[in-house]
Design a protein around this motif. Sequence first.
Motif, PDB file in Angstrom:
ATOM      1  N   GLU A   1      -4.925   5.042   5.508  1.00  0.00           N
ATOM      2  CA  GLU A   1      -5.714   6.143   4.962  1.00  0.00           C
ATOM      3  C   GLU A   1      -5.164   7.490   5.428  1.00  0.00           C
ATOM      4  O   GLU A   1      -5.026   8.428   4.645  1.00  0.00           O
ATOM      5  N   LYS A   2      -4.823   7.550   6.700  1.00  0.00           N
ATOM      6  CA  LYS A   2      -4.242   8.804   7.211  1.00  0.00           C
ATOM      7  C   LYS A   2      -2.905   9.096   6.544  1.00  0.00           C
ATOM      8  O   LYS A   2      -2.580  10.230   6.228  1.00  0.00           O
ATOM      9  N   ALA A   3      -2.107   8.036   6.348  1.00  0.00           N
ATOM     10  CA  ALA A   3      -0.790   8.223   5.728  1.00  0.00           C
ATOM     11  C   ALA A   3      -0.943   8.770   4.306  1.00  0.00           C
ATOM     12  O   ALA A   3      -0.189   9.649   3.875  1.00  0.00           O
ATOM     13  N   LEU A   4      -1.940   8.264   3.598  1.00  0.00           N
ATOM     14  CA  LEU A   4      -2.148   8.731   2.231  1.00  0.00           C
ATOM     15  C   LEU A   4      -2.459  10.215   2.200  1.00  0.00           C
ATOM     16  O   LEU A   4      -2.058  10.933   1.285  1.00  0.00           O
ATOM     17  N   GLU A   5      -3.187  10.677   3.221  1.00  0.00           N
ATOM     18  CA  GLU A   5      -3.465  12.119   3.283  1.00  0.00           C
ATOM     19  C   GLU A   5      -2.175  12.919   3.364  1.00  0.00           C
ATOM     20  O   GLU A   5      -2.104  14.049   2.893  1.00  0.00           O
ATOM     21  N   LYS A   6      -1.183  12.328   3.995  1.00  0.00           N
ATOM     22  CA  LYS A   6       0.110  13.017   4.108  1.00  0.00           C
ATOM     23  C   LYS A   6       1.018  12.714   2.922  1.00  0.00           C
ATOM     24  O   LYS A   6       2.162  13.141   2.877  1.00  0.00           O
ATOM     25  N   GLY A   7       0.529  11.880   2.010  1.00  0.00           N
ATOM     26  CA  GLY A   7       1.336  11.581   0.829  1.00  0.00           C
ATOM     27  C   GLY A   7       2.253  10.386   0.967  1.00  0.00           C
ATOM     28  O   GLY A   7       3.221  10.247   0.216  1.00  0.00           O
ATOM     29  N   PHE A   8       1.994   9.497   1.937  1.00  0.00           N
ATOM     30  CA  PHE A   8       2.798   8.288   2.094  1.00  0.00           C
ATOM     31  C   PHE A   8       1.989   7.070   1.718  1.00  0.00           C
ATOM     32  O   PHE A   8       0.801   7.000   2.005  1.00  0.00           O
ATOM     33  N   LEU A   9       2.676   6.071   1.184  1.00  0.00           N
ATOM     34  CA  LEU A   9       2.011   4.811   0.896  1.00  0.00           C
ATOM     35  C   LEU A   9       2.469   3.747   1.890  1.00  0.00           C
ATOM     36  O   LEU A   9       3.647   3.370   1.921  1.00  0.00           O
ATOM     37  N   LEU A  10       1.549   3.275   2.711  1.00  0.00           N
ATOM     38  CA  LEU A  10       1.843   2.149   3.613  1.00  0.00           C
ATOM     39  C   LEU A  10       1.279   0.867   2.999  1.00  0.00           C
ATOM     40  O   LEU A  10       0.503   0.905   2.047  1.00  0.00           O
ATOM     41  N   ALA A  11       1.651  -0.265   3.570  1.00  0.00           N
ATOM     42  CA  ALA A  11       1.143  -1.550   3.095  1.00  0.00           C
ATOM     43  C   ALA A  11       0.475  -2.265   4.278  1.00  0.00           C
ATOM     44  O   ALA A  11       1.119  -3.004   5.012  1.00  0.00           O
TER      45      ALA A  11
END
Lengths: 481, 481
Positions: free
Chosen positions: B435-445
Amino acid sequence: MRSNSNLAIGSIVSRDSGGSLVEQIVRTVACRIDDKLLRTGSRMPSIRQFADEQKVSRFTVVEAYDRLVANGYLESRRGSGFFVRERASLINNHTPHLSDIHKIPTSQQPDVVWLVRNMLRQLPPQKMPGSGLLPHEWLDGELVANGLRAVSRLNQSLLLHYGTQQGFLPFRQQLQLKLAELEIAAAPEQIVTTNGVTQALDLVAREFTQPGDTIFVDDPAWFLMFGTFATLGTKVIGIPRLHDGPDVAKLAELAALHKPKLYIIHSVLHNPTSTSLSAAKAFQVLKTAEQHDFMIVEDDIYCDMHPGSAVQPATRLSALDQLNRVIYLGGFSKTLAANLRVGFIATSRDTAIRLADRKMLSSLTTNEISERVVHKILSEGHYRKHVDRIRGKLDSARNEVTARVEKLGMKVEYRTPAGMFLWVDTGNDTIALTEKALEKGFLLAPGSLFSPHQLPSTKMRLNVAAMSDVSVWHFLENELS
Amino acid sequence: MRSNSNLAIGSIVSRDSGGSLVEQIVRTVACRIDDKLLRTGSRMPSIRQFADEQKVSRFTVVEAYDRLVANGYLESRRGSGFFVRERASLINNHTPHLSDIHKIPTSQQPDVVWLVRNMLRQLPPQKMPGSGLLPHEWLDGELVANGLRAVSRLNQSLLLHYGTQQGFLPFRQQLQLKLAELEIAAAPEQIVTTNGVTQALDLVAREFTQPGDTIFVDDPAWFLMFGTFATLGTKVIGIPRLHDGPDVAKLAELAALHKPKLYIIHSVLHNPTSTSLSAAKAFQVLKTAEQHDFMIVEDDIYCDMHPGSAVQPATRLSALDQLNRVIYLGGFSKTLAANLRVGFIATSRDTAIRLADRKMLSSLTTNEISERVVHKILSEGHYRKHVDRIRGKLDSARNEVTARVEKLGMKVEYRTPAGMFLWVDTGNDTIALTEKALEKGFLLAPGSLFSPHQLPSTKMRLNVAAMSDVSVWHFLENELS
């Protein structure tokens, strides 16, 4: 030793029927196997024997037999020659759990899978008066080839990754405009692209039905979906199709009885009759759907062959209902290229999201390369001229074929002023006729195929664009006189 | 009026993150909606306000909002502005009849549909360390573009009609050779082409299961199929995956208990762990399948990334069993182009016929144009060199990423010498991290995605080919220290 008199080998190779000798042998033998003229387990003539009888080289026979093995028609048993393999049919043999829901006859008669397999076997188009496609010389390969070349010149990263979930956005925006011309308001997010109308029907049926549910179809109707719905364990009921749409009294009566979840209908240029829906019938159908709470799936694949309601009255259910209770299906397999596999669904926003998820879970994405090709053809304005040409050619072919058909004593059920199909009554059992035609290398589309319960019929569907082969007419003349 | 503090608008537009301003806004807003940071029904800033805060033109905002509307993220209410639309998920909300069979948590957490939607949203590849694809600069767009051009120059009638039922024959003949190199004997008639491995799995599951049946998968495993199987009403059970294959004791125990119909397994370069099956485990798996009479589906999509068993021991179940009890799946989405949608099934002759019929009834044919493109690339010998290059690049990326990951205190679960994925333990809840990564524009799995029951996990999957963006590393450094 003469191995199989059924083969009638003498007639297999006719050097004028198109394709290499190998292809001719492969086609003819495959036809006979599908047609069950060559029975499972029967032994084929030896390579030498076949070559001698046909006056072709042994190499030719070896190659033909190899291809027949590769395609599952023959098997080679070491030391004892080639034999006809069993080709099990999905519907007939492999859905035992559905048998109590929807009994499909396990006869020797042509069935749905049989006809579609034959369609896909790529007989020469002029040998397929039963085909549902236009012959390729009626289409415009250059349009498609140019589209492919244009896409190949795109930024290459666009070719490599998955498409988007609902389909290529500019293409959906274009479909929005196309639908607007039909008075159907559909924003791009209401549109989901599919691998042809076939996938669209599969997705919709999976979304709205469960095993045991009932789906209404027209009677007659496009046969492939009977098989599709049977694999889902649904029950298929036919609504008699009249000259201006379904028998609405029957529709209401059967709806009360069966409580269907879906009704699949061709409003415009119905397959196989080429009839279209009147405004009055359209209104009745929608009222019945509302009263008995079922969804309508309007398959508009023949849309662009329709000349406008000035020529043939036609009302689209989606235009009345605006995609609330009606799900609209369309595609480009008939007018551009079946091989591109580009179809689409237009529906409410919520259903679009659900169907897009379902599409994702069953095939991830559709082929965006194909969608870009169709998008290019549509956006450059070539498409409109192309379908105008097709309609013009269809009009003259339809007039000519209608006259010849009637001269042979067949009755054209509906003398419609548009479309590619004639629904004709031959006065004879069309299954027997189809079997005889296959012996001559022609594919007919007997009426029983279009019947939701595969009932025998004296009717058949003719493709007016595929009646140019003189031997098809000779055959009909001989058989029907 | 400041409308929505969750937006953290300040960080939306970072002019260095690739794509136009419009695309950046669209991506970021869409991410936040999918991630539920922007709640359904909440009001978006007005166009003027957004433009002022972001220092972009109002035209840019109008276009971005329009695209978000077109994609179903926002809705426009006349006179009162733009609002976040409800985006219902198939699994969470629309299969109530499955709920008693397979309860899927309806949490706010990322779910399968969520991640795949994000994958398909086409973030810049360097922003997707959780992606399952190679970045496009690792692939060879020229190969695909040349293939398309070559196909466009074919006799045009070949482009126009349907493909054949089982798929383009020369392509299947080529697959026969490819499989022979893996010691799997499969004649062309045993091969059916599909719209990627996803369609292959859907067809196989529909053929071999009924609602209520159990399907075994690895745990962890490729997540999309959990959704696919849920839509079929089947129950999914995970078999713990160890460094050399499944926990075979657990497999036997669960097989006795659940009587599964299918076991889906990645023998080679398992997703997400990049482990491969040992010979001993392979034999045990087959014996268990025989004892409890279930079929095995061997998904070998990472086949061509495997360097051979000299580097990493790997045994294919299909090579042992020769396609009796094992169904083999393969495809070219990972190494050539996902957009071509070319996958295939190799199985027994009878099952091939049944699956081909099923494919016909659910999507008629696959795209023969794409199959011809792949055929051309394979037959001209470019493919082998291309995958050699990919393996070489993966090796260096894997070494470098492994070292950096370990330096950050994460644990690489299996230090495998091949493949594109690292399965790493972060020591933190990876859902929160995602969720935090998405705020920065990254997609994690996050690991929970790969769990058949979406259990929380401290693990996640990293794509070693997608870790070149320095800001991804900064993010991980900040979060994990």
